[in-house]
Design a protein around this motif. Sequence first.
Motif, PDB file in Angstrom:
ATOM      1  N   GLN A   1       0.903  -1.271   0.085  1.00 15.73           N
ATOM      2  CA  GLN A   1      -0.105  -0.005   0.046  1.00 15.73           C
ATOM      3  C   GLN A   1       0.753   1.023  -0.009  1.00 15.73           C
ATOM      4  O   GLN A   1       0.479   2.173  -0.784  1.00 15.73           O
ATOM      5  CB  GLN A   1      -0.835  -0.009   1.155  1.00 15.73           C
ATOM      6  CG  GLN A   1      -2.062  -1.065   1.118  1.00 15.73           C
ATOM      7  CD  GLN A   1      -2.875  -0.854   0.065  1.00 15.73           C
ATOM      8  OE1 GLN A   1      -3.318   0.075  -0.387  1.00 15.73           O
ATOM      9  NE2 GLN A   1      -3.448  -1.952  -0.744  1.00 15.73           N
ATOM     10  N   GLN A   2       2.145   1.318   0.797  1.00 11.12           N
ATOM     11  CA  GLN A   2       2.800   2.379   0.605  1.00 11.12           C
ATOM     12  C   GLN A   2       3.530   2.656  -0.591  1.00 11.12           C
ATOM     13  O   GLN A   2       3.597   3.706  -0.941  1.00 11.12           O
ATOM     14  CB  GLN A   2       3.896   2.031   1.806  1.00 11.12           C
ATOM     15  CG  GLN A   2       4.921   3.222   1.872  1.00 11.12           C
ATOM     16  CD  GLN A   2       6.002   2.901   2.781  1.00 11.12           C
ATOM     17  OE1 GLN A   2       5.680   1.972   3.847  1.00 11.12           O
ATOM     18  NE2 GLN A   2       7.003   3.737   2.730  1.00 11.12           N
TER      19      GLN A   2
ATOM     20  N   SER B   1       1.143   4.338  -3.183  1.00  3.53           N
ATOM     21  CA  SER B   1       0.718   5.752  -2.770  1.00  3.53           C
ATOM     22  C   SER B   1       2.070   6.239  -3.447  1.00  3.53           C
ATOM     23  O   SER B   1       1.842   7.401  -4.017  1.00  3.53           O
ATOM     24  CB  SER B   1       0.791   5.958  -1.383  1.00  3.53           C
ATOM     25  OG  SER B   1      -0.577   5.297  -0.926  1.00  3.53           O
ATOM     26  N   ASN B   2       3.413   5.744  -3.198  1.00  2.00           N
ATOM     27  CA  ASN B   2       4.604   6.580  -3.484  1.00  2.00           C
ATOM     28  C   ASN B   2       4.842   6.366  -5.046  1.00  2.00           C
ATOM     29  O   ASN B   2       5.489   7.329  -5.461  1.00  2.00           O
ATOM     30  CB  ASN B   2       5.754   6.278  -2.680  1.00  2.00           C
ATOM     31  CG  ASN B   2       5.347   6.594  -1.290  1.00  2.00           C
ATOM     32  OD1 ASN B   2       4.830   7.289  -1.074  1.00  2.00           O
ATOM     33  ND2 ASN B   2       6.325   5.894  -0.282  1.00  2.00           N
TER      34      ASN B   2
END
Length: 393
Positions: free
Chosen positions: A371-372, A375-376
């Motif tokens: 998920q991180q 987003s990035n």
Amino acid sequence: MSTPHRRRLVTWILGLELYLCPPSFRRRFGPEIKLMAQERAADVREEGGRVDAAIYWVAEIMNLLDTARREWSRVLRRNVAPGTIGSDVQRPSRRHEIDNVTAEHAPGTPRRRRPGVTDAFQAVLQDLRYALRQLARCPGFTAVAIISLAIGIGANTAVFSVVNAVLIRGRPYEAPNELLHIYTRSENGSDYGNSSYQDLLDLRKLDDLFAEVGAFAGRTGRVRIGDETVPVMVEPVTQNLFPLLGIEAALGRTFLPEEDVAPGAHAVVILGHGYWQRVYAGDSAILGQTVDLADRPYTIVGVMPERFESLFVPGVRTDVFVPMLMTASLSGGGEQGLYTDRRVRGIKIIARLRGSVRVEHARAQVAGLSQQLKSNHPEAYETRSFNVVPTQD
């Protein structure tokens, strides 16, 4: 193999051979042939034992091959569509044989004495000689039959080799219950895709979960031996992969940490055991010698154990192993994006759990990393996430 399983196997073989016969013959006589063969085999087994029954099955299989040849010969000789073959007028011999068998097993009909082992074996030899002579007269059909059998046997052998390597024979890894494969899952594709080198670096940051995270890949290369250039199977691996798996070199050493820190900087190679035996005749004095791989000299620093096979293709023996950061050098520097571009996914990742960390906890943490990254780096992870699979599964 138990008798029911053996009977089903032989019946399956007869059914397979029936597909070599013309379609109308198969539809009309196939069920009768199977039933007749089973009844005869039961009688032979009852009176002569398993040896006589086995000999009978061999003779029946050879006879059906010859029948297929004769039926197709009728089609070609008379130029009649296969749908008309098999009538009572055109096939008196087979029809009479089936009728005779039916009469033989009719109630009240005395059964003939079954042949002994010697008589049956002589009959098999006679049928075999006759079948070989007939097959020689029809080389086209013979070639098709042999090629079909060869493909079937080869495919089954290949499948068994992989199943044996992956599921049956234990892999030579230390504490395999602690090992995880971490794949890249695509929403529109496979759950077991490759990952990027940057994924590897991100996963290594989860040091509270994993004691070590390593990676490997599969490539083909070319080695120059004298005036000849030959293809070889190459596996680039991270320096920590062999210690992670608990694998030590059979001769020499594995890669050092400093040999996998800069792209293209350290041209060292570890030979697969089979390649060492085949090309160098098991010479223990090869350490320090060079091998011309991808037009560049690589220094031989070790030889892998005999049991260690390919990581990339189970059941196959890799010829040579090189440090992961030498991968681009194998293609003349054409894969530099492999190390920096998150969308270039060409490696497979394997990790060892730390201490008492459970697989479910590792999955949850890795899902959070997915998920991180989404987003990035949405351009690389919008439809992708990690898939954690225990190696033993």
